[in-house]
Design a protein around this motif. Sequence first.
Motif, PDB file in Angstrom:
ATOM      1  N   CYS A  47       0.840  -1.209   0.000  1.00  0.00           N
ATOM      2  CA  CYS A  47       0.000   0.000   0.000  1.00  0.00           C
ATOM      3  C   CYS A  47       0.871   1.254   0.000  1.00  0.00           C
ATOM      4  CB  CYS A  47      -0.912   0.027   1.227  1.00  0.00           C
ATOM      5  SG  CYS A  47      -2.345  -1.054   1.162  1.00  0.00           S
ATOM      6  N   ASP A  48       1.871   1.296   0.883  1.00  0.00           N
ATOM      7  CA  ASP A  48       2.747   2.467   0.942  1.00  0.00           C
ATOM      8  C   ASP A  48       3.520   2.659  -0.356  1.00  0.00           C
ATOM      9  OD1 ASP A  48       2.220   3.835   3.270  1.00  0.00           O
ATOM     10  OD2 ASP A  48       3.771   2.837   4.443  1.00  0.00           O
ATOM     11  N   ALA A  49       3.969   1.575  -0.973  1.00  0.00           N
ATOM     12  CA  ALA A  49       4.683   1.685  -2.246  1.00  0.00           C
ATOM     13  C   ALA A  49       3.773   2.274  -3.320  1.00  0.00           C
ATOM     14  CB  ALA A  49       5.213   0.315  -2.677  1.00  0.00           C
ATOM     15  N   MET A  50       2.536   1.798  -3.383  1.00  0.00           N
ATOM     16  CA  MET A  50       1.591   2.296  -4.391  1.00  0.00           C
ATOM     17  C   MET A  50       1.241   3.762  -4.146  1.00  0.00           C
ATOM     18  SD  MET A  50      -0.799  -1.109  -4.761  1.00  0.00           S
ATOM     19  CE  MET A  50      -2.099  -0.235  -5.594  1.00  0.00           C
ATOM     20  N   LEU A  51       0.935   4.094  -2.905  1.00  0.00           N
ATOM     21  CA  LEU A  51       0.585   5.481  -2.585  1.00  0.00           C
ATOM     22  C   LEU A  51       1.759   6.413  -2.869  1.00  0.00           C
ATOM     23  CD1 LEU A  51      -1.385   4.830   0.715  1.00  0.00           C
ATOM     24  CD2 LEU A  51      -2.339   5.775  -1.411  1.00  0.00           C
ATOM     25  N   SER A  75      -6.367  -6.019   5.964  1.00  0.00           N
ATOM     26  CA  SER A  75      -5.407  -5.281   5.145  1.00  0.00           C
ATOM     27  C   SER A  75      -5.614  -5.543   3.665  1.00  0.00           C
ATOM     28  CB  SER A  75      -3.981  -5.617   5.573  1.00  0.00           C
ATOM     29  OG  SER A  75      -3.769  -5.142   6.887  1.00  0.00           O
ATOM     30  N   ARG A  76      -6.198  -6.676   3.312  1.00  0.00           N
ATOM     31  CA  ARG A  76      -6.552  -6.903   1.903  1.00  0.00           C
ATOM     32  C   ARG A  76      -7.602  -5.882   1.477  1.00  0.00           C
ATOM     33  NH1 ARG A  76      -7.736 -12.775  -0.106  1.00  0.00           N
ATOM     34  NH2 ARG A  76      -7.418 -11.686  -2.085  1.00  0.00           N
ATOM     35  N   ARG A  83      -5.785   0.519  -4.226  1.00  0.00           N
ATOM     36  CA  ARG A  83      -5.830   0.296  -5.679  1.00  0.00           C
ATOM     37  C   ARG A  83      -6.872   1.202  -6.327  1.00  0.00           C
ATOM     38  NH1 ARG A  83      -8.230  -4.992  -8.765  1.00  0.00           N
ATOM     39  NH2 ARG A  83      -7.948  -4.186 -10.869  1.00  0.00           N
ATOM     40  N   ALA A  84      -8.050   1.312  -5.722  1.00  0.00           N
ATOM     41  CA  ALA A  84      -9.103   2.174  -6.268  1.00  0.00           C
ATOM     42  C   ALA A  84      -8.676   3.646  -6.245  1.00  0.00           C
ATOM     43  CB  ALA A  84     -10.402   1.983  -5.480  1.00  0.00           C
ATOM     44  N   ARG A  85      -8.001   4.060  -5.188  1.00  0.00           N
ATOM     45  CA  ARG A  85      -7.578   5.466  -5.089  1.00  0.00           C
ATOM     46  C   ARG A  85      -6.500   5.809  -6.106  1.00  0.00           C
ATOM     47  NH1 ARG A  85      -8.292   7.219   1.199  1.00  0.00           N
ATOM     48  NH2 ARG A  85     -10.303   6.215   1.434  1.00  0.00           N
ATOM     49  N   ILE A  86      -5.571   4.876  -6.345  1.00  0.00           N
ATOM     50  CA  ILE A  86      -4.565   5.192  -7.362  1.00  0.00           C
ATOM     51  C   ILE A  86      -5.189   5.171  -8.752  1.00  0.00           C
ATOM     52  CG2 ILE A  86      -2.625   4.449  -5.908  1.00  0.00           C
ATOM     53  CD1 ILE A  86      -2.337   2.107  -8.027  1.00  0.00           C
ATOM     54  N   ALA A  87      -6.209   4.342  -8.948  1.00  0.00           N
ATOM     55  CA  ALA A  87      -6.913   4.326 -10.235  1.00  0.00           C
ATOM     56  C   ALA A  87      -7.614   5.662 -10.462  1.00  0.00           C
ATOM     57  CB  ALA A  87      -7.920   3.177 -10.286  1.00  0.00           C
ATOM     58  N   GLU A  88      -8.223   6.216  -9.412  1.00  0.00           N
ATOM     59  CA  GLU A  88      -8.859   7.532  -9.529  1.00  0.00           C
ATOM     60  C   GLU A  88      -7.852   8.609  -9.898  1.00  0.00           C
ATOM     61  OE1 GLU A  88     -10.784   8.253  -5.782  1.00  0.00           O
ATOM     62  OE2 GLU A  88     -12.236   6.633  -6.093  1.00  0.00           O
ATOM     63  N   ARG A 115       0.867 -14.951  -3.027  1.00  0.00           N
ATOM     64  CA  ARG A 115       1.004 -14.349  -4.359  1.00  0.00           C
ATOM     65  C   ARG A 115      -0.344 -14.248  -5.052  1.00  0.00           C
ATOM     66  NH1 ARG A 115       4.776 -17.184  -8.218  1.00  0.00           N
ATOM     67  NH2 ARG A 115       4.540 -15.262  -9.398  1.00  0.00           N
ATOM     68  N   ALA A 116      -1.155 -15.289  -4.947  1.00  0.00           N
ATOM     69  CA  ALA A 116      -2.478 -15.275  -5.585  1.00  0.00           C
ATOM     70  C   ALA A 116      -3.358 -14.176  -4.978  1.00  0.00           C
ATOM     71  CB  ALA A 116      -3.148 -16.637  -5.445  1.00  0.00           C
ATOM     72  N   ASN A 117      -3.319 -14.019  -3.663  1.00  0.00           N
ATOM     73  CA  ASN A 117      -4.099 -12.951  -3.008  1.00  0.00           C
ATOM     74  C   ASN A 117      -3.641 -11.577  -3.484  1.00  0.00           C
ATOM     75  OD1 ASN A 117      -5.464 -14.860  -1.473  1.00  0.00           O
ATOM     76  ND2 ASN A 117      -4.231 -14.508   0.363  1.00  0.00           N
ATOM     77  N   LEU A 118      -2.331 -11.377  -3.481  1.00  0.00           N
ATOM     78  CA  LEU A 118      -1.769 -10.085  -3.878  1.00  0.00           C
ATOM     79  C   LEU A 118      -2.126  -9.762  -5.329  1.00  0.00           C
ATOM     80  CD1 LEU A 118       0.009  -7.706  -2.992  1.00  0.00           C
ATOM     81  CD2 LEU A 118       1.999  -9.087  -3.611  1.00  0.00           C
ATOM     82  N   ALA A 119      -1.969 -10.729  -6.205  1.00  0.00           N
ATOM     83  CA  ALA A 119      -2.298 -10.521  -7.614  1.00  0.00           C
ATOM     84  C   ALA A 119      -3.782 -10.192  -7.781  1.00  0.00           C
ATOM     85  CB  ALA A 119      -1.929 -11.762  -8.428  1.00  0.00           C
ATOM     86  N   ALA A 120      -4.644 -10.927  -7.106  1.00  0.00           N
ATOM     87  CA  ALA A 120      -6.089 -10.682  -7.207  1.00  0.00           C
ATOM     88  C   ALA A 120      -6.439  -9.283  -6.721  1.00  0.00           C
ATOM     89  CB  ALA A 120      -6.859 -11.733  -6.406  1.00  0.00           C
ATOM     90  N   ASP A 121      -5.871  -8.869  -5.597  1.00  0.00           N
ATOM     91  CA  ASP A 121      -6.195  -7.558  -5.033  1.00  0.00           C
ATOM     92  C   ASP A 121      -5.692  -6.404  -5.888  1.00  0.00           C
ATOM     93  OD1 ASP A 121      -7.482  -8.833  -2.956  1.00  0.00           O
ATOM     94  OD2 ASP A 121      -5.797  -8.640  -1.565  1.00  0.00           O
TER      95      ASP A 121
END
Length: 166
Positions: A47-51, A75-76, A83-88, A115-121
């Motif tokens: 989350c911090d990396a994306m933000l 946390s998921r 993810r939604a906020r960075i998309a906005e 890995r599957a959880n992270l990829a899906a999210d």
Amino acid sequence: MSFRIGQGYDAHRYGPGDGIVVGGERIPFDRGVVAHSDGDVLAHAVCDAMLGAAGLGDLGAWFPDSDPRYARASSRGLLREVRARIAEAGWQAVNVDATVVAQAPRLSGHRDAIRANLAADLGLPVEAASVKATTTEGMGFTGRREGIACHAVVLLEAVPRVEGST
């Protein structure tokens, strides 16, 4: 295309409990973590990396531990909201690479599910979500089994704007 790289880090102290959450997977352990949310260091670091890459601040600013709405939060769920906020803001993740640092517990038997959880999210193919684990050979707070940490790097790509859209 425009790209940005973000880096994230999170750590939590071990405390009472019988397991921890890493990448949305519950890992049996003789302790838990001390945290306001579920204490998922991998999700928090991502989350911090994306933000950071999107120029949107950090996890604590968006989901403060002083806000009771986030007590014991998944946390998921926070990761999907980020993810939604960075998309906005016009960005999407291309790939993520994370390294969990812990002397214990061992994550090898859980890595595929994490890995599957992270990829899906993040809306990524599994091969674009890398999760590694390492120890510190007994050194530092993770080596002394006092806590767990995670480093994450994310590549974001600008989402092409459709003409006539806002």
